[in-house]
Design an enzyme around this catalytic site. Structure first.
Site: not given
Length: 179
Positions: A50-52, A55
């Site tokens: 999920v993070c990328p 970002i």
């Protein structure tokens, strides 16, 4: 958890600021980018799923934030070396225009109250901080749910009007009158 009206805590940390050899790292603090609005957004771990997406989405809006005199600052509990390796490896992160702060000792996450007690990583927290260092907006998501960076930009726009802004208000629309 620190909230609206609280002063953003003092910190000093290493950050990845680019990929150019010899210029990858910088030391940042709460006094970096003085006189600007700051948008700190925390994510749990590098090299995840999920993070990328978040970002990269913040990165695509960086110019919009900069046009509003706001500096984006990404933060996780990974080291600056892990941030650098992730940026070098992940195609959506190679050209990020904002610093990735390493909160390896978890001091900033703890001071803000956004360290997940079970996992020991930062929650998906977002803080909009005004030029005086005062927190004006905060939001925290579960580890499994990504944010909407466009909504963070909309809230920044509303805060910068210093007016009453209705639900779903967008920059350029009429604000409300208290009269």
């Amino acid at each position: 958890m620190l909230t609206i009206g609280d002063t953003f805590p003092a910190f000093t940390a290493k950050a990845v600021v680019g990929l150019e050899r010899g210029k990858e790292f910088a030391t940042l603090s709460n006094d970096s980018f003085a006189g600007k609005w700051k948008v700190y957004f925390f994510w749990p771990k590098d090299f995840t799923f999920v993070c990328p997406t978040e970002i990269a989405a913040f990165g695509k809006l960086d110019r919009e934030f900069a046009d509003r005199d706001a500096q984006l600052l990404g933060v996780s509990t990974d080291s600056e070396y892990v941030h650098l390796a992730w940026r070098q490896q992940h195609p959506d992160l190679k050209d990020l225009p904002f610093p990735m702060i390493a909160d390896l000792k978890r001091e900033l996450s703890l001071a803000l109250g956004v360290l997940d007690k079970r996992e020991g990583v930062a929650l998906r927290a977002t803080f909009i901080v005004d030029p005086d260092g005062v927190i004006r907006f905060t939001s925290v998501n579960d580890l499994s749910v990504g944010r909407n960076p466009a909504e963070v930009l909309r809230v920044l726009d509303a805060l910068q009007t210093d007016e009453l802004c209705p639900c779903n208000w967008h920059r350029g629309e009429a604000t409300l009158s208290a009269a």
